[in-house]
Design a protein around this motif. Sequence first.
Motif, PDB file in Angstrom:
ATOM      1  N   LYS A 350       0.587  -1.173   0.026  1.00 23.21           N
ATOM      2  CA  LYS A 350       0.056  -0.010  -0.037  1.00 23.21           C
ATOM      3  C   LYS A 350       0.866   1.192   0.066  1.00 23.21           C
ATOM      4  O   LYS A 350       0.628   2.130  -0.887  1.00 23.21           O
ATOM      5  N   VAL A 351       2.026   1.362   0.954  1.00 25.25           N
ATOM      6  CA  VAL A 351       2.257   2.752   1.063  1.00 25.25           C
ATOM      7  C   VAL A 351       3.550   2.709  -0.107  1.00 25.25           C
ATOM      8  O   VAL A 351       3.686   3.926  -0.397  1.00 25.25           O
ATOM      9  N   LEU A 352       4.111   1.655  -0.813  1.00 26.82           N
ATOM     10  CA  LEU A 352       5.116   1.906  -2.025  1.00 26.82           C
ATOM     11  C   LEU A 352       3.924   2.271  -3.204  1.00 26.82           C
ATOM     12  O   LEU A 352       4.495   3.016  -4.134  1.00 26.82           O
ATOM     13  N   GLY A 353       2.931   1.606  -3.206  1.00 25.55           N
ATOM     14  CA  GLY A 353       1.910   2.147  -4.238  1.00 25.55           C
ATOM     15  C   GLY A 353       1.573   3.648  -4.243  1.00 25.55           C
ATOM     16  O   GLY A 353       1.466   4.416  -5.001  1.00 25.55           O
ATOM     17  N   HIS A 354       1.440   4.181  -2.917  1.00 25.99           N
ATOM     18  CA  HIS A 354       1.239   5.594  -2.594  1.00 25.99           C
ATOM     19  C   HIS A 354       2.427   6.492  -3.206  1.00 25.99           C
ATOM     20  O   HIS A 354       2.245   7.521  -3.823  1.00 25.99           O
ATOM     21  N   ALA A 355       3.617   6.089  -2.918  1.00 23.13           N
ATOM     22  CA  ALA A 355       4.894   6.711  -3.488  1.00 23.13           C
ATOM     23  C   ALA A 355       4.819   6.676  -4.923  1.00 23.13           C
ATOM     24  O   ALA A 355       5.038   7.877  -5.330  1.00 23.13           O
ATOM     25  N   LEU A 356       4.678   5.496  -5.515  1.00 25.63           N
ATOM     26  CA  LEU A 356       4.747   5.533  -7.023  1.00 25.63           C
ATOM     27  C   LEU A 356       3.760   6.595  -7.499  1.00 25.63           C
ATOM     28  O   LEU A 356       4.202   7.279  -8.383  1.00 25.63           O
ATOM     29  N   ALA A 357       2.665   6.820  -6.987  1.00 27.37           N
ATOM     30  CA  ALA A 357       1.712   7.781  -7.313  1.00 27.37           C
ATOM     31  C   ALA A 357       1.904   9.123  -6.917  1.00 27.37           C
ATOM     32  O   ALA A 357       1.449  10.138  -7.313  1.00 27.37           O
ATOM     33  N   GLY A 358       2.944   9.315  -6.299  1.00 23.63           N
ATOM     34  CA  GLY A 358       3.423  10.696  -5.771  1.00 23.63           C
ATOM     35  C   GLY A 358       2.802  11.292  -4.634  1.00 23.63           C
ATOM     36  O   GLY A 358       2.806  12.388  -4.503  1.00 23.63           O
ATOM     37  N   ASP A 359       2.114  10.368  -3.899  1.00 28.83           N
ATOM     38  CA  ASP A 359       1.339  10.990  -2.844  1.00 28.83           C
ATOM     39  C   ASP A 359       2.378  10.850  -1.594  1.00 28.83           C
ATOM     40  O   ASP A 359       2.906   9.966  -0.836  1.00 28.83           O
ATOM     41  N   VAL A 360       2.981  12.370  -1.389  1.00 28.42           N
ATOM     42  CA  VAL A 360       4.154  12.484  -0.390  1.00 28.42           C
ATOM     43  C   VAL A 360       3.794  12.300   1.078  1.00 28.42           C
ATOM     44  O   VAL A 360       4.497  12.075   1.907  1.00 28.42           O
ATOM     45  N   LYS A 361       2.483  12.443   1.473  1.00 28.20           N
ATOM     46  CA  LYS A 361       2.020  12.232   2.829  1.00 28.20           C
ATOM     47  C   LYS A 361       1.914  10.756   3.106  1.00 28.20           C
ATOM     48  O   LYS A 361       2.219  10.349   4.326  1.00 28.20           O
ATOM     49  N   LYS A 362       1.273   9.940   2.171  1.00 22.30           N
ATOM     50  CA  LYS A 362       1.021   8.480   2.605  1.00 22.30           C
ATOM     51  C   LYS A 362       2.198   7.579   2.035  1.00 22.30           C
ATOM     52  O   LYS A 362       2.051   6.170   2.573  1.00 22.30           O
ATOM     53  N   GLY A 363       3.019   8.003   1.308  1.00 24.58           N
ATOM     54  CA  GLY A 363       4.008   6.994   0.641  1.00 24.58           C
ATOM     55  C   GLY A 363       5.293   6.603   1.395  1.00 24.58           C
ATOM     56  O   GLY A 363       5.658   7.559   2.163  1.00 24.58           O
ATOM     57  N   LEU A 364       5.842   5.508   1.073  1.00 24.85           N
ATOM     58  CA  LEU A 364       7.145   5.119   1.437  1.00 24.85           C
ATOM     59  C   LEU A 364       8.025   5.255   0.350  1.00 24.85           C
ATOM     60  O   LEU A 364       7.730   4.562  -0.683  1.00 24.85           O
ATOM     61  N   PHE A 365       9.143   6.191   0.472  1.00 22.73           N
ATOM     62  CA  PHE A 365       9.980   6.614  -0.597  1.00 22.73           C
ATOM     63  C   PHE A 365      11.435   5.826  -0.216  1.00 22.73           C
ATOM     64  O   PHE A 365      12.161   6.567   0.442  1.00 22.73           O
ATOM     65  N   PHE A 366      11.731   4.808  -0.940  1.00 20.79           N
ATOM     66  CA  PHE A 366      13.129   4.133  -0.834  1.00 20.79           C
ATOM     67  C   PHE A 366      14.139   4.999  -1.495  1.00 20.79           C
ATOM     68  O   PHE A 366      13.803   5.568  -2.503  1.00 20.79           O
ATOM     69  N   ARG A 367      15.200   5.146  -0.803  1.00 16.81           N
ATOM     70  CA  ARG A 367      16.363   5.985  -1.383  1.00 16.81           C
ATOM     71  C   ARG A 367      17.563   5.595  -0.911  1.00 16.81           C
ATOM     72  O   ARG A 367      17.689   5.253   0.396  1.00 16.81           O
ATOM     73  N   GLY A 368      18.748   5.659  -1.653  1.00 20.43           N
ATOM     74  CA  GLY A 368      20.022   5.402  -1.282  1.00 20.43           C
ATOM     75  C   GLY A 368      20.523   6.599  -0.332  1.00 20.43           C
ATOM     76  O   GLY A 368      20.201   7.523  -0.495  1.00 20.43           O
ATOM     77  N   ALA A 369      21.820   6.279   0.181  1.00 20.10           N
ATOM     78  CA  ALA A 369      22.086   7.414   1.156  1.00 20.10           C
ATOM     79  C   ALA A 369      23.258   8.300   0.368  1.00 20.10           C
ATOM     80  O   ALA A 369      23.517   9.304   1.072  1.00 20.10           O
ATOM     81  N   GLY A 370      23.599   7.809  -1.017  1.00 20.59           N
ATOM     82  CA  GLY A 370      24.400   8.769  -1.524  1.00 20.59           C
ATOM     83  C   GLY A 370      24.017  10.093  -1.866  1.00 20.59           C
ATOM     84  O   GLY A 370      22.727  10.308  -2.112  1.00 20.59           O
ATOM     85  N   ARG A 371      24.953  11.050  -2.523  1.00 17.45           N
ATOM     86  CA  ARG A 371      24.606  12.124  -3.060  1.00 17.45           C
ATOM     87  C   ARG A 371      24.205  11.931  -4.425  1.00 17.45           C
ATOM     88  O   ARG A 371      24.964  10.974  -5.213  1.00 17.45           O
ATOM     89  N   LEU A 372      23.346  12.513  -5.273  1.00 13.12           N
ATOM     90  CA  LEU A 372      22.879  12.381  -6.573  1.00 13.12           C
ATOM     91  C   LEU A 372      23.772  13.097  -7.490  1.00 13.12           C
ATOM     92  O   LEU A 372      24.151  14.475  -7.199  1.00 13.12           O
ATOM     93  N   PRO A 373      24.144  12.466  -8.722  1.00 10.25           N
ATOM     94  CA  PRO A 373      25.020  13.212  -9.349  1.00 10.25           C
ATOM     95  C   PRO A 373      24.583  14.707  -9.992  1.00 10.25           C
ATOM     96  O   PRO A 373      25.524  15.644 -10.064  1.00 10.25           O
ATOM     97  N   PHE A 374      23.269  14.888 -10.364  1.00 12.66           N
ATOM     98  CA  PHE A 374      22.837  16.158 -10.879  1.00 12.66           C
ATOM     99  C   PHE A 374      21.868  16.913  -9.718  1.00 12.66           C
ATOM    100  O   PHE A 374      21.140  17.554  -9.952  1.00 12.66           O
ATOM    101  N   GLY A 375      22.424  16.539  -8.263  1.00 16.61           N
ATOM    102  CA  GLY A 375      21.885  17.465  -7.522  1.00 16.61           C
ATOM    103  C   GLY A 375      20.202  17.157  -7.381  1.00 16.61           C
ATOM    104  O   GLY A 375      19.822  16.059  -7.375  1.00 16.61           O
ATOM    105  N   THR A 376      19.534  18.198  -7.384  1.00 15.81           N
ATOM    106  CA  THR A 376      18.009  17.928  -7.289  1.00 15.81           C
ATOM    107  C   THR A 376      17.554  17.884  -8.793  1.00 15.81           C
ATOM    108  O   THR A 376      16.036  17.742  -8.788  1.00 15.81           O
ATOM    109  N   GLN A 377      18.317  17.874  -9.619  1.00 18.71           N
ATOM    110  CA  GLN A 377      17.579  17.990 -11.050  1.00 18.71           C
ATOM    111  C   GLN A 377      17.127  16.611 -11.743  1.00 18.71           C
ATOM    112  O   GLN A 377      17.599  15.639 -11.462  1.00 18.71           O
ATOM    113  N   ILE A 378      16.034  16.545 -12.359  1.00 18.56           N
ATOM    114  CA  ILE A 378      15.490  15.456 -12.994  1.00 18.56           C
ATOM    115  C   ILE A 378      16.089  15.425 -14.375  1.00 18.56           C
ATOM    116  O   ILE A 378      15.847  16.741 -15.181  1.00 18.56           O
ATOM    117  N   ARG A 379      16.771  14.405 -14.850  1.00 22.66           N
ATOM    118  CA  ARG A 379      17.510  14.581 -16.086  1.00 22.66           C
ATOM    119  C   ARG A 379      17.358  13.214 -16.772  1.00 22.66           C
ATOM    120  O   ARG A 379      16.937  12.450 -16.414  1.00 22.66           O
TER     121      ARG A 379
END
Length: 403
Positions: A350-379
Amino acid sequence: MDKSCATELARAAGVNLWKFRGRELLPVVQGGMGVGVSAGGLAGTVASFGAVGTISSVDLRRLHPDLMERTGTLEGPDAKAQIDAANKEALDREIRRARELAQGRGLIAVNVMKALDQYETYVRQALESGADALAVGAGLPLDLPDLARDFPHVALVPILSDARGIQLLVRKWEKKGRLPDAIVVEHPRLAGGHLGAAKIGDLQDPRFEFDVVLPEALAFFRQAGLEGRIPLIAAGGISSPEDVRRLQGLGASAVQLGTAFAVTCESDASLAFKQVLAGAKPEDLVEFTSVAGLPARAVRTPWLDKYLRLQERMQKAAHVKTHCTMWFDCLAHCGLRDGNAAWGQFCIDKVLGHALAGDVKKGLFFRGAGRLPFGTQIRPVRDLLEWLVGSVVPANQPEALPA
Ligand SMILES: Cc1cc2nc3c(=O)[nH]c(=O)nc-3n(C[C@H](O)[C@H](O)[C@H](O)COP(=O)(O)O)c2cc1C
């Protein structure tokens, strides 16, 4: 970026290409990411550049409105069979989509977690639908050579985290007459999602460091007469061509990235999902015990924050349920359904489904610990691959890490 251009870029940047099963690949693997983050769109795009794209097999019906219409609100004992059938169909569709995008370039892998209730079903479907490789983690896939016996051309790639696990698996597989075609070495202190350590307190254990596990694994291969036969793929916290060169210097043939691909334009998740991952700072990340009993790393969103505050109370009240809250039973063993008080107490699907749909309040957002190559940019994927293998800094990109 056509293949010859990528080859030249990599050569000029001192990055070795990866000769794997008769093909010359970019030494970059896009790791499998569920639920629905890496499906056919992302994996096919990555493969189309001559790298390895991985489809995560779990609950892919969520990307198909017709399948969700059929199964999204089902309840009762008959629901599971229909949900499983929809997911099988969705996996087949996503593999076809990836192959169409890749046009024979690169490799298409399918990631199946051993901890899934439908592990065998997904493995069989991936084999039948024409995956080039199977990447299996979240548990020891000792039975994979048996399941894939009739598909010797499909590469089998276990995901492990330390030299002891590698040794154990290789010895067991050898007895079945099959070697892993490659092994992903995923670093629990750095990677996103479920982590390959028994408990949170073990995440910092030095045995997981790349400069420990890679030389130890290579020494074992030498001593076992397997030198040069099992390529290693390092995963977790990788973000620059310098990382790629360093890991190749330690003996890795390729690297695997998750989070950096999750935030590309072509990733199959919603834009809001990508923004949560790209916008998270190191202090926003948290490790906790998942319902699968493994440690996991994610962004501290409102849902996760609240869950962690209530976790102890929920664990004290854990009890065996008469049925899964979603009538889906996604995991073979689930802390919530099975009343296992030492494990997480939430519905992960359920919570991964909410995350996939972009529900920031209800979702579980897995993420690695490292810095991203392009900072906050979506490329785009292209920019990420050109950066990793060729040190090419995209235009309008002040934030790229130093090569
Ligand atoms: C959103 C997300 C979902 C993930 N889901 C899975 C998964 O379903 N199966 C799996 O084997 N690994 C999963 N992973 C791990 C990645 O495949 C990859 O190995 C890891 O993220 C590498 O670390 P990095 O994110 O620092 O690059 C996931 C990672 C992320 C960020």
